[in-house]
Design a protein around this motif. Structure first.
Motif, PDB file in Angstrom:
ATOM      1  N   ARG A   1      77.750   6.778  35.774  1.00  0.00           N
ATOM      2  CA  ARG A   1      77.949   5.762  36.802  1.00  0.00           C
ATOM      3  C   ARG A   1      78.800   6.314  37.939  1.00  0.00           C
ATOM      4  NH1 ARG A   1      81.285   2.026  35.705  1.00  0.00           N
ATOM      5  NH2 ARG A   1      82.154   3.034  33.854  1.00  0.00           N
ATOM      6  N   MET A   2      78.382   6.040  39.159  1.00  0.00           N
ATOM      7  CA  MET A   2      79.227   6.306  40.310  1.00  0.00           C
ATOM      8  C   MET A   2      80.264   5.193  40.402  1.00  0.00           C
ATOM      9  SD  MET A   2      76.877   7.715  43.433  1.00  0.00           S
ATOM     10  CE  MET A   2      76.039   9.313  43.316  1.00  0.00           C
ATOM     11  N   LEU A   3      81.537   5.560  40.514  1.00  0.00           N
ATOM     12  CA  LEU A   3      82.606   4.570  40.567  1.00  0.00           C
ATOM     13  C   LEU A   3      82.934   4.171  41.997  1.00  0.00           C
ATOM     14  CD1 LEU A   3      84.938   6.188  37.873  1.00  0.00           C
ATOM     15  CD2 LEU A   3      83.221   4.382  37.564  1.00  0.00           C
ATOM     16  N   VAL A   4      82.912   5.134  42.909  1.00  0.00           N
ATOM     17  CA  VAL A   4      83.208   4.847  44.312  1.00  0.00           C
ATOM     18  C   VAL A   4      82.617   5.947  45.173  1.00  0.00           C
ATOM     19  CG1 VAL A   4      85.448   6.037  44.280  1.00  0.00           C
ATOM     20  CG2 VAL A   4      85.045   4.202  45.941  1.00  0.00           C
ATOM     21  N   ARG A   5      82.200   5.571  46.380  1.00  0.00           N
ATOM     22  CA  ARG A   5      81.689   6.530  47.343  1.00  0.00           C
ATOM     23  C   ARG A   5      82.496   6.396  48.630  1.00  0.00           C
ATOM     24  NH1 ARG A   5      76.524   4.952  44.804  1.00  0.00           N
ATOM     25  NH2 ARG A   5      76.180   3.199  46.231  1.00  0.00           N
ATOM     26  N   TYR A   6      83.105   7.480  49.076  1.00  0.00           N
ATOM     27  CA  TYR A   6      83.807   7.499  50.351  1.00  0.00           C
ATOM     28  C   TYR A   6      82.906   8.186  51.360  1.00  0.00           C
ATOM     29  CZ  TYR A   6      87.827   6.212  47.491  1.00  0.00           C
ATOM     30  OH  TYR A   6      88.680   5.568  46.629  1.00  0.00           O
ATOM     31  N   LEU A   7      82.102   7.379  52.039  1.00  0.00           N
ATOM     32  CA  LEU A   7      81.051   7.934  52.881  1.00  0.00           C
ATOM     33  C   LEU A   7      81.620   8.734  54.047  1.00  0.00           C
ATOM     34  CD1 LEU A   7      78.557   4.930  52.955  1.00  0.00           C
ATOM     35  CD2 LEU A   7      78.631   6.874  51.381  1.00  0.00           C
ATOM     36  N   ASP A   8      82.766   8.305  54.584  1.00  0.00           N
ATOM     37  CA  ASP A   8      83.344   9.026  55.729  1.00  0.00           C
ATOM     38  C   ASP A   8      83.848  10.404  55.324  1.00  0.00           C
ATOM     39  OD1 ASP A   8      85.291   7.628  54.187  1.00  0.00           O
ATOM     40  OD2 ASP A   8      86.767   7.934  55.783  1.00  0.00           O
ATOM     41  N   LEU A   9      84.186  10.575  54.042  1.00  0.00           N
ATOM     42  CA  LEU A   9      84.676  11.870  53.546  1.00  0.00           C
ATOM     43  C   LEU A   9      83.570  12.706  52.916  1.00  0.00           C
ATOM     44  CD1 LEU A   9      87.967  10.709  51.761  1.00  0.00           C
ATOM     45  CD2 LEU A   9      87.753  11.751  54.032  1.00  0.00           C
ATOM     46  N   GLY A  10      82.465  12.055  52.556  1.00  0.00           N
ATOM     47  CA  GLY A  10      81.436  12.770  51.816  1.00  0.00           C
ATOM     48  C   GLY A  10      81.876  13.101  50.404  1.00  0.00           C
ATOM     49  N   VAL A  11      82.658  12.183  49.800  1.00  0.00           N
ATOM     50  CA  VAL A  11      83.166  12.385  48.440  1.00  0.00           C
ATOM     51  C   VAL A  11      82.684  11.241  47.552  1.00  0.00           C
ATOM     52  CG1 VAL A  11      85.220  12.512  46.969  1.00  0.00           C
ATOM     53  CG2 VAL A  11      85.185  13.678  49.185  1.00  0.00           C
ATOM     54  N   VAL A  12      82.195  11.594  46.375  1.00  0.00           N
ATOM     55  CA  VAL A  12      81.747  10.638  45.378  1.00  0.00           C
ATOM     56  C   VAL A  12      82.585  10.833  44.116  1.00  0.00           C
ATOM     57  CG1 VAL A  12      79.823   9.963  43.892  1.00  0.00           C
ATOM     58  CG2 VAL A  12      79.392  10.584  46.274  1.00  0.00           C
TER      59      VAL A  12
ATOM     60  N   LEU B   1      80.567  16.613  49.096  1.00  0.00           N
ATOM     61  CA  LEU B   1      79.175  16.880  49.410  1.00  0.00           C
ATOM     62  C   LEU B   1      79.015  17.478  50.808  1.00  0.00           C
ATOM     63  CD1 LEU B   1      77.746  13.467  48.170  1.00  0.00           C
ATOM     64  CD2 LEU B   1      77.849  15.602  46.889  1.00  0.00           C
ATOM     65  N   MET B   2      77.966  18.249  50.974  1.00  0.00           N
ATOM     66  CA  MET B   2      77.562  18.730  52.281  1.00  0.00           C
ATOM     67  C   MET B   2      77.424  17.542  53.236  1.00  0.00           C
ATOM     68  SD  MET B   2      73.956  20.615  53.196  1.00  0.00           S
ATOM     69  CE  MET B   2      74.269  22.066  52.193  1.00  0.00           C
ATOM     70  N   ASP B   3      77.834  17.738  54.498  1.00  0.00           N
ATOM     71  CA  ASP B   3      77.733  16.669  55.486  1.00  0.00           C
ATOM     72  C   ASP B   3      76.311  16.135  55.584  1.00  0.00           C
ATOM     73  OD1 ASP B   3      80.401  16.818  56.117  1.00  0.00           O
ATOM     74  OD2 ASP B   3      80.124  18.151  57.824  1.00  0.00           O
ATOM     75  N   ALA B   4      76.204  14.844  55.924  1.00  0.00           N
ATOM     76  CA  ALA B   4      74.909  14.169  55.924  1.00  0.00           C
ATOM     77  C   ALA B   4      73.892  14.857  56.837  1.00  0.00           C
ATOM     78  CB  ALA B   4      75.080  12.712  56.335  1.00  0.00           C
ATOM     79  N   ASP B   5      74.321  15.296  58.017  1.00  0.00           N
ATOM     80  CA  ASP B   5      73.381  15.944  58.937  1.00  0.00           C
ATOM     81  C   ASP B   5      72.869  17.259  58.360  1.00  0.00           C
ATOM     82  OD1 ASP B   5      73.610  13.894  60.739  1.00  0.00           O
ATOM     83  OD2 ASP B   5      75.046  14.931  62.046  1.00  0.00           O
ATOM     84  N   GLY B   6      73.772  18.029  57.779  1.00  0.00           N
ATOM     85  CA  GLY B   6      73.350  19.279  57.159  1.00  0.00           C
ATOM     86  C   GLY B   6      72.449  19.034  55.972  1.00  0.00           C
ATOM     87  N   ALA B   7      72.786  18.001  55.171  1.00  0.00           N
ATOM     88  CA  ALA B   7      71.960  17.668  54.015  1.00  0.00           C
ATOM     89  C   ALA B   7      70.563  17.265  54.458  1.00  0.00           C
ATOM     90  CB  ALA B   7      72.616  16.546  53.224  1.00  0.00           C
TER      91      ALA B   7
END
Length: 328
Positions: free
Chosen positions: A89-100, A58-64
């Motif tokens: 269903r979302m199985l896992v979210r890696y917030l530091d990577l911006g990957v779901v 995903l696009m970085d949080a600030d840009g989003a």
């Protein structure tokens, strides 16, 4: 252009590698590109000895955030939709990577689901009815989904980003004021708010994906959003309304048609704004022009004028007007 909205293929691929290392360890896997969306990149990931999954970078949080996307709101809505049975269903979210990483749902996009299209329209009507029945939650408040004022906000951001292009398409933007004059307020509910072809998966089941622009708004906005972005015919509009509402309602149809205009012009305005801040490899100028061409076709037709005239008169013109859907 702001670097914070840049998600290059190289960065996305690096993030995918790290996410999958965490998710499966040393188990073999390979990724097949699904799509490079306007704000994310997606893959089907096939894992040795396990079910496939879908990974999104995903696009970085600030840009989003700069274009109206709040990741916490997006994830909360996606989890809720999955619990309702209308989203994967979302199985896992890696917030530091911006990957779901989410479950894989067999299906194709709405435009490609030719034989299943009639059933998919019914499924989407029922899914939206289920979604809109959820008690409004302050977590889902979003400035851009508030009826009318959200559109004004998007309009002003586009004007500021690219005044020349904004002025070029004033003929398509000006009818927004007509819709604002007709609006009288409705109870707000959670909207998907981006029912494009690529955000609808049609297979054995129909599921809605990509909840980035969700928020509280007018329920009829989602109906018009789907009808406009997925180019429903008049007959298909009737099917959508009857399975959403339980019966045909001319006022619902009139507002579907006004929101069909509003949401496609909003998409075009979004494209104008992204010409200033969007990803370098994306042609947002062409995207905005494509959406404005859709607007031109629509506001020049009988369907839009029927909706405006019916709501202005406050009468059930569905049985009287020669441009009524019941006369088609």
């Amino acid at each position: 252009m702001s670097a914070s909205v840049e998600l290059t293929p190289e960065i996305a691929a690096e993030r995918l590698e790290e996410a999958m290392a965490r998710f499966v360890g040393t188990v073999d896997w390979h990724a097949e590109t699904l799509a490079a969306g306007l704000t994310n990149r997606s893959w089907i990931v096939r894992i040795e000895g396990a079910d496939p999954v879908v990974a999104q970078s995903l696009m970085d949080a600030d840009g989003a955030r700069s274009i109206g996307i709040d990741r916490e709101r997006q994830y909360a809505a996606a989890d809720l939709a999955a619990s309702l049975g209308i989203a994967p269903r979302m199985l896992v979210r890696y917030l530091d990577l911006g990957v779901v990483i989410s479950e894989f749902v067999v299906g194709t996009t709405f435009f490609d689901a030719t034989e299943l299209r009639p059933r998919a329209i019914v499924d989407i009507a029922r899914s939206l009815r289920t979604l809109h029945a959820v008690e409004p939650d302050p977590r889902f408040e979003n400035d851009i989904t508030v009826p009318m004022s959200g559109t004004r906000l998007i309009r002003e951001r586009a004007r500021s980003a690219n005044p020349q292009m904004f002025a070029e398409f004033s003929w398509a933007i000006d009818p927004i004021e007509t819709v604002e004059e007709l609006y009288r307020g409705r109870d707000l509910c959670l909207l998907h708010n981006d029912l494009t072809d690529g955000n609808i998966l049609v297979g054995p089941v129909t599921r809605l994906v990509d909840w980035e622009y969700c928020g509280l708004g007018d329920p009829y906005s989602d109906l018009g959003d789907f009808a406009g972005k997925c180019e429903l015919s008049v007959d298909e509009e009737l099917v959508l309304i009857e399975h959403y509402q339980g019966e045909y309602d001319w006022q619902v149809h009139a507002w579907l048609r006004l929101y069909r205009y509003i949401n496609v012009v909003r998409e075009a305005l979004w494209g104008i704004r992204m010409t200033e801040i969007g990803k370098s490899e994306s042609d947002y100028d062409a995207y905005a022009r494509f959406r404005f061409a859709q607007v031109g076709d629509y506001i020049g037709g009988a369907e839009f004028s029927w909706a405006v005239e019916s709501l202005r008169a406050g009468l059930d013109l569905a049985a009287e007007s020669p441009s009524s859907p019941r006369q088609k």
